[in-house]
Each structure stands twice: as C-alpha cells, then as structure tokens.
Design an enzyme around this catalytic site. Structure first.
Site, short mmCIF file in Angstrom:
data_model
loop_
_atom_site.label_atom_id
_atom_site.label_comp_id
_atom_site.label_asym_id
_atom_site.label_seq_id
_atom_site.Cartn_x
_atom_site.Cartn_y
_atom_site.Cartn_z
N GLY B 122 27.76 36.82 19.44
CA GLY B 122 28.90 35.73 19.03
C GLY B 122 29.10 35.97 17.73
O GLY B 122 28.58 35.32 16.57
N SER B 124 33.12 36.91 15.96
CA SER B 124 33.92 36.47 16.04
C SER B 124 34.30 34.49 15.93
O SER B 124 33.27 34.24 17.13
CB SER B 124 35.13 37.02 16.75
OG SER B 124 35.25 37.81 16.97
N SER B 156 32.49 37.70 25.09
CA SER B 156 32.65 38.00 26.39
C SER B 156 31.12 38.14 27.14
O SER B 156 30.92 38.20 26.60
CB SER B 156 32.77 39.92 25.58
OG SER B 156 33.93 40.49 25.79
N GLU B 239 26.56 52.77 17.10
CA GLU B 239 28.14 53.06 19.11
C GLU B 239 28.08 54.66 18.18
O GLU B 239 28.98 55.13 18.77
CB GLU B 239 28.82 52.31 18.94
CG GLU B 239 28.26 51.09 19.49
CD GLU B 239 28.99 50.46 20.38
OE1 GLU B 239 29.86 49.62 20.14
OE2 GLU B 239 28.92 50.22 21.20
C1 LIG Z 1 39.24 41.40 24.70
C2 LIG Z 1 38.28 41.11 23.32
C3 LIG Z 1 36.71 41.27 24.01
C4 LIG Z 1 36.47 40.27 22.45
N1 LIG Z 1 35.15 40.64 22.73
C5 LIG Z 1 34.44 40.13 21.88
C6 LIG Z 1 33.25 39.88 21.21
O1 LIG Z 1 32.66 39.75 22.66
N2 LIG Z 1 32.32 39.19 20.60
C7 LIG Z 1 32.58 38.82 19.17
O2 LIG Z 1 32.58 38.49 18.77
N3 LIG Z 1 34.34 39.41 19.26
C8 LIG Z 1 35.26 39.86 20.32
N4 LIG Z 1 36.38 39.99 20.11
C9 LIG Z 1 36.84 39.73 18.44
C10 LIG Z 1 37.60 40.66 18.06
O3 LIG Z 1 36.38 41.36 17.59
C11 LIG Z 1 38.75 40.19 17.57
O4 LIG Z 1 39.27 40.26 17.77
C12 LIG Z 1 38.87 40.83 16.67
O5 LIG Z 1 37.77 41.74 15.49
C13 LIG Z 1 40.55 40.63 15.30
O6 LIG Z 1 40.49 39.42 15.01
P1 LIG Z 1 41.28 38.10 15.34
O7 LIG Z 1 41.83 38.31 16.91
O8 LIG Z 1 41.15 37.22 14.56
O9 LIG Z 1 42.74 38.63 14.56
P2 LIG Z 1 43.07 39.17 13.62
O10 LIG Z 1 41.86 38.81 12.25
O11 LIG Z 1 43.77 37.19 13.25
O12 LIG Z 1 44.68 39.41 13.64
C14 LIG Z 1 45.68 39.02 13.53
C15 LIG Z 1 46.77 40.37 13.03
O13 LIG Z 1 46.25 40.71 11.51
C16 LIG Z 1 45.59 42.18 11.36
N5 LIG Z 1 45.08 41.26 9.85
C17 LIG Z 1 44.33 40.83 9.79
N6 LIG Z 1 43.29 41.42 8.65
C18 LIG Z 1 44.38 42.28 8.68
C19 LIG Z 1 44.07 43.20 7.02
N7 LIG Z 1 43.45 43.23 6.29
N8 LIG Z 1 44.95 44.44 6.81
C20 LIG Z 1 45.92 44.63 8.01
N9 LIG Z 1 45.83 43.79 8.95
C21 LIG Z 1 44.73 42.87 9.34
C22 LIG Z 1 45.30 42.18 12.46
O14 LIG Z 1 44.82 44.08 13.06
C23 LIG Z 1 45.42 42.51 13.63
O15 LIG Z 1 47.01 42.68 13.72
C24 LIG Z 1 36.81 40.54 21.28
C25 LIG Z 1 38.39 41.09 21.22
C26 LIG Z 1 38.86 41.26 22.60
C27 LIG Z 1 40.88 41.21 22.45
#
Ligand SMILES: Cc1cc2nc3c(=O)[nH]c(=O)nc-3n(C[C@H](O)[C@H](O)[C@H](O)COP(=O)(O)OP(=O)(O)OC[C@H]3O[C@@H](n4cnc5c(N)ncnc54)[C@H](O)[C@@H]3O)c2cc1C
Lengths: 289, 375
Positions: B122, B124, B156, B239
C-alpha cells in the site's frame, strides 16, 4: 561466476587508455583529420605496447592474452577514435611478417565490398583487384569499393568491431553528459531539462546493454553471441553518436566539434562484416535450431 | 571475466533440477488467471513445497548467484511464479528481516516463508504515484494505536492479502520525505474497504483500498516514526540484480515458441518478421548477460549501473516481444483466449509499475550520470 573485469583486465584497459591519451589526444585527432595519413610512429608504438600481438601466444613472441583482453583494448581504440586498419593488422599478427610489432600495416577485404586504408597498407589480405576509391564519409577512414562476395567474415573481426562501437557508445555518452552539465540555457544547465536528461539516459542504457553483450561474446566466442553483440553495439554507437550531436545543438553540427567524427566512424564500422541483416538472420536461425 | 559457476553452485543447480523434475508433475493444474482466491491457494501451495524442500529462503539469504540459478531453473522447468507471494517474499519480508524487531521477525517472517500469509503493498495513492512522497494517508496516534484514514490505489492482490505494507503520513508539518511511517496493517481490521479495479486485461489484478479510522497497533510499526521513507528505500533496494531473472528466461522461451509458431503458419518466410525475431533474440540474450553482470557485481559488492538501466530496456523489450507475437499470430492475436494476447496486454504495465520509464530515466540521468536535478 565472476562476470566482471579482473584486476589485470582493469590494468590493461587503463594502460591502453593512458597510452592513447598520450599518443592520440584531441590535438592529434584534429591533426589527423587535417592530414589523413597513417601515423607510422603511432602504429609502431601500438605494436610495442602489444596491441597487435595481444592474442599471439607468448611462444610466438606475443602477449598470450585472449579475446576478452582484445575486446577491452579495442574498446579503448574506439573511444579514442583511433584511425587505421587496426583489426586487420591485429588479426594478421603471427601470419603476416611485421604485423605483430606494428612494422607492417595490413588491410583486409572482408566481404562487405569495402576495404579500409588500402592505399596505406603494406599487405592486403583478400582480393582487392579493381578496387575503386570512394570519397569516404569518415575523414579518418579512407575507403575503396571492391566487388561483393569476398572473403568469409571472421567472427573475431565482427566482435572487435563491436568492441570499438562500444567504445564510441561510452565516449559519446560522456561527451553529451559533459556538455549537458556545462552549457546553460534559460538560466540553468541544459542537463536539468528532462528532454536532455532522457536522451543521455538512453545513451547509457544502450551502451550498458551492449557492454554486457560484447563482454559475454568475448568470453564464449560463440557466433550467435557475437552476432547479438554486434547488433547491440552498432545500435549503441550509431544512436548514441546521433543523440550526442543533438545534445550539442548547433555546435554539434560543425566540422570543428568531434561529435560528427564519432557518428561517421560508427557508420563505417556498422557496414563492416556485411549487412546487419546477416546477423539478424543468424540470430533468427538460432531460435529454430 | 568469467561465466562459469563454482562446483557448489553447479551442485545446487543439479539438485534443484532433479527436485523440480520430481515435484512439478505432481502439481494441480494452474487456476484461471481471473480466480484470485484459487491463485492465492496455488501460489501459497507452491511456496509450501519450496519450504518443505529447503528452498524457501533462497530469496533472502542465498548469494545473488544462487538466487539467479534458482530463478533460472524454476522458470526453465515451468515451475509456478511467486505470484501472490511476491510482496511478502520480495518486499515486506526482506524489509522486516532488515529493519524489524526480534518480535516482528518472529511474527511475520515464518508465515511468509511457509506460504501461509499474503502481503500487499500500500504505497501508491490517487494523488501520489510517481511522486510517492506526496502521499497523504494520515495516521494519528491514539494510545497504543495509530488511527489511519485515507486511500490507496493500484494495490495488487489486495483482495486476497492478509497484510499490507502501508506507508502513512505521521507528521504533516515535516518536509514531505520526513513525515512518513511504515506500518504492517492487517487486512481484516475494521474500517478497510477493498474495491477491486478491473485492469485492461480484464481481470481484477489490483484494487483501491479505502481506510476509514483503521486502528493499527503501534507495535506494527517497522522502523521509527517518521522514518518510513528510509525504510521504503531499503525495501526498494532488495530487487537489485535479480528482480527479472525468471522473466528474462521466460521471454527467451516465448521467443523460441514464437519462432516455432511462425514456422508452422508460414510467416517465417517473411524476412522482415524473421529478422525482427532475430533482433529480439539479440536483445534478450544481451539482457540475460546484463543480469549476469549485475549479479556478479552485486556479489562482489561493486556498485553497478543498477536495476534502472535493466528495467528500462527490459520493459521495452518485453513489449516489443508481444507486439511481434501479434504479428506472428496475425488475426488470432485479437483473440483474448490466446495466451500471448493476455501477455501482450499485461506487458503494457511494465513501463508503468514500480516506477515509470520516465522516472527511471530521471534516476539514470541524475544518480548515475550526475546530471543536475530538475525543478
Ligand atoms: C499493474 C500495476 C500494479 C501496481 N501495483 C502496485 C502495488 O501493488 N502497490 C502500489 O503501491 N502501487 C502499485 N502500482 C502503482 C505504480 O507504482 C504507479 O502506477 C506508478 O508509480 C505511476 O504512478 P501513477 O500511476 O500515479 O502515474 P503518474 O505518476 O500520474 O504518471 C503519469 C505519467 O506522467 C509521467 N510522469 C510523472 N511524473 C513525472 C516526472 N517527474 N517526469 C516525467 N514524467 C513524469 C509518468 O511517467 C507517466 O507517464 C501498480 C501499477 C500497475 C500498473
């Protein structure tokens, strides 16, 4: 598994780097561009340092090292943009008189339809009959065109070319990073802009992936590994040099900057040993073997 | 430079291979990918078998090379993936082992190893993804408990998890990286609502988790209050080197299967496609070598170029692999019942999850190449 450089290998790499920094620095590079003739003194110095005889057995007067060491030395040559038919001479050591100690310059027809440094060579391996000079895109590599379908390609030559490309890939990444840290626009170094950062990161990623492939191929000497190394090293060098040019802006497009020399050499090397499609076919065949 | 293994490592490989050859045929059939309770049972059952055979510890205290061999051999043999055990085995477990108290280790580690408890992550939140330290889920101290309110997203396996490694904000006044705390939250505590989210692959792989005044004992805190960011960095560093070993091996197998399929359906005769497969072979071989390089360096304590370099290239190669699969399959690639179609869909997450490619590129540029931090 100790898949990393040994102390001796590090020392060898550093030694070659120092030798080339002494004998072929930025000024020498510039002089060579203005007067592109083979520097016989440098050739002999390389010979003395064991560059050509690196893989020749000690019993035959060589250094008695293997492909991994040769790859490290050629990577340095690539970094320094060292001109000359280095690989052809290295491969001829022990077979052509004077090649091992840098007295003799050896050129080779390698099946790509091109010969490098034909005019300066003392010995030409392969059939260069009817060779026609080109106005070479790389001011530091004179080229002749010969008929296709010459000698079979020596996998060691392909690998050493990949090592040179790896040297270029690493060097252009360094040049781009140096420039990105010092050149300022909009009141900050351009390297603080993400678009520039990402270009640089991409260069490093490609170079490091290529490095793993080239070093592994040097250890295994396997033909499929060598083909993979070649594809990745070509990509890392050619795209890296292009991106380096982009990071340099207008300055990158000038004759004075060193960047175009890296790109042009990378293009020349990417043609060596035949088209990359042959390597791709070999790797495809491996999948169904 | 040397790619040979020690006699002990060869012996480990041989023993493991022999054991895999014996036990894999006895496994029940794999459950449907949509059936998470069944997947939980299956994955935990496999972990229990590893435990009984003495392999459960391999992620934690074996050398990086032994871990590499373990992941390589289990994948080659077609053994189950860690699956639902992922967060516990590779994330929370190692963090608790490194940062937890004696009691915490005794409470949480054995069930992870024996395949009895599932953890989820937990981290994000809806407004804190890439900018993880912007998280807002609030924890207020009340006697021996923290009282937590807020929400988490993309969690997840949340539906089938027993525990959650939870990042909360304990000090809103502190700079954003400083006021965070790492807690182990029991998923059956009152006030937790898990709402599954459907992924683009159609399954409920992850969930949104709502926390309404959830009471978590202070004893469940790993590390000090407000020191959770550091603990998190410890978690994320585990990792390095081996995170994707099994997957690279799997991708190489898939590529061979693809070539076989192309030969069967005649597309192999197309030189453009054939050479694309050849190029993918080059990429995946190189990524395997880079894995070996990283593992070698991790073993000798040399700081290597690290996992970001690998992840950037691997996530791209994986997507290319399944895009190429689609070209090999032709119209069949639009059939969700073909396994490669689902894999193609799930490969889209690789450039997002665990740090997007853009964030990884920032890390490479700033931490490895030393370029200035952006504003
Ligand atoms: C299949 C899957 C499983 C996951 N499982 C988990 C989990 O178990 N637990 C958990 O905590 N999280 C989990 N996540 C979350 C994951 O870590 C986040 O989705 C990821 O870190 C991106 O954050 P966001 O989705 O808020 O996208 P955002 O941060 O909103 O990003 C949106 C877009 O903006 C870009 N962006 C954002 N900031 C910048 C920057 N500084 N410079 C350039 N570009 C930028 C990103 O690259 C992306 O293209 C999971 C995600 C997926 C897809």
């Amino acid at each position: 598994m100790k898949f990393q450089l040994t102390q001796d290998q590090r020392a060898l790499r550093d030694g070659v780097r120092q030798l080339l920094a002494r004998r072929f620095d930025a000024e020498a590079l510039r002089a060579a561009v203005n007067a592109p003739a083979l520097d016989r003194g440098l050739w002999r110095a390389l010979g003395e340092a064991g560059f050509f005889a690196l893989r020749l057995p000690e019993a035959d007067g060589g250094v008695g090292l293997g492909l991994p060491e040769a790859v490290l030395a050629f990577e340095e040559a690539g970094r320094a943009l060292l001109p000359g038919p280095l690989i052809a001479t290295h491969l001829a050591a022990g077979e052509a008189a004077g090649a091992a100690d840098g007295e003799t310059v050896v050129a080779a027809v390698d099946g790509s339809g091109l010969v490098e440094w034909l005019g300066e060579a003392d010995i030409v391996r392969g059939d260069a009959a009817g060779a026609v000079p080109l106005r070479s895109v790389d001011p530091l590599t004179p080229l002749h065109r010969v008929g296709e379908g010459g000698a079979a390609v020596d996998p060691a030559a392909v690998l050493l070319t990949a090592a040179e490309q790896l040297g270029t890939a690493g060097r252009v990444c360094e040049l781009a990073v140096q420039h990105a840290r010092t050149r300022e626009q909009f009141g900050q170094p351009i390297g603080a802009f993400q678009a520039v950062k990402h270009l640089c990161a991409g260069m490093l990623v490609r170079a490091e992936v290529a490095r793993a492939a080239v070093y592994a191929a040097a250890v295994t000497a396997d033909r499929t590994d060598i083909a993979a190394a070649r594809l990745l090293a070509d990509e890392a060098a050619v795209r890296g040099a292009r991106d380096c040019l982009q990071v340099h802006g207008g300055m990158g497009f000038t004759w004075e900057s060193e960047v175009h020399l890296h790109l042009k050499r990378a293009w020349v090397r990417a043609r060596r040993g035949g088209a990359s499609t042959e390597s791709e076919e070999l790797l495809a065949a491996d999948l169904v073997a | 430079m040397d790619l040979t293994y020690t006699p002990e490592e060869d012996e480990f490989r041989a023993r493991l291979r022999e054991w895999l050859g014996k036990v894999l045929p006895t496994l029940p059939p794999k459950p449907s990918p949509d059936d998470w309770p069944a997947r939980r049972a299956y994955d935990l059952g496999w972990q229990r078998m590893l435990y009984d055979a003495g392999y459960a510890h391999v992620h934690w205290d074996a050398s990086p090379t032994v871990r590499l061999i373990f992941l390589e051999e289990t994948e080659k043999a077609g053994a189950p993936y860690v699956g639902a055990g992922f967060v516990g085995l590779l994330h929370a477990g190692p963090t608790i082992a490194a940062e937890g108290s004696e009691e915490q280790r005794a409470r949480w580690l054995p069930p992870i190893l024996r395949g009895e408890e599932v953890w989820c992550q937990g981290f994000s939140e809806p407004d804190a993804g890439s900018d993880l330290a912007a998280l807002r889920t609030r924890a207020r101290r009340d006697g021996d408990d923290y009282v937590v309110s807020g929400s988490k997203i993309w969690t997840s396996h949340a539906e089938v998890a027993d525990w959650c490694e939870l990042l909360v904000r304990t000090n809103p006044a502190a700079p954003k990286h400083r006021g965070i705390t790492w807690l182990a939250m029991p998923m059956d505590a009152p006030g937790i609502t898990v709402r599954p989210l459907r992924t683009l692959a159609g399954s409920a792989e992850f969930a949104e988790v709502f926390l309404d005044e959830v009471r978590i004992p202070v004893a469940n805190r790993v590390g000090d209050e407000d020191d959770g960011w550091r603990v998190t960095m410890v978690t994320l560093s585990f990792e390095r080197g081996t995170a994707f070993v099994g997957e690279v091996v799997a991708c190489r197998r898939v590529l061979r299967e693809l070539a076989g399929e192309a030969r069967k359906n005649g597309r192999w005769d197309d030189p453009v496609l054939r050479r694309r497969l050849g190029r993918l072979n080059a990429q995946l071989r190189a990524l395997w070598r880079l894995t070996q390089w990283n593992v070698s360096e991790a073993e000798s304590g040399v700081p290597g170029v690290g996992s970001s370099v690998f992840k950037l290239r691997y996530s791209q190669a994986r997507q290319e692999l399944y895009d190429t699969a689609a070209d090999v399959l032709g119209p069949d690639s639009l059939d969700v019942d073909r396994p490669w179609t689902l894999d193609r869909l799930s490969s889209l997450s690789y450039t997002i999850a665990a740090g997007t490619s853009q964030i990884q590129q920032n890390i490479v540029a700033e931490r490895i190449l030393g370029l200035p931090k952006g504003r």
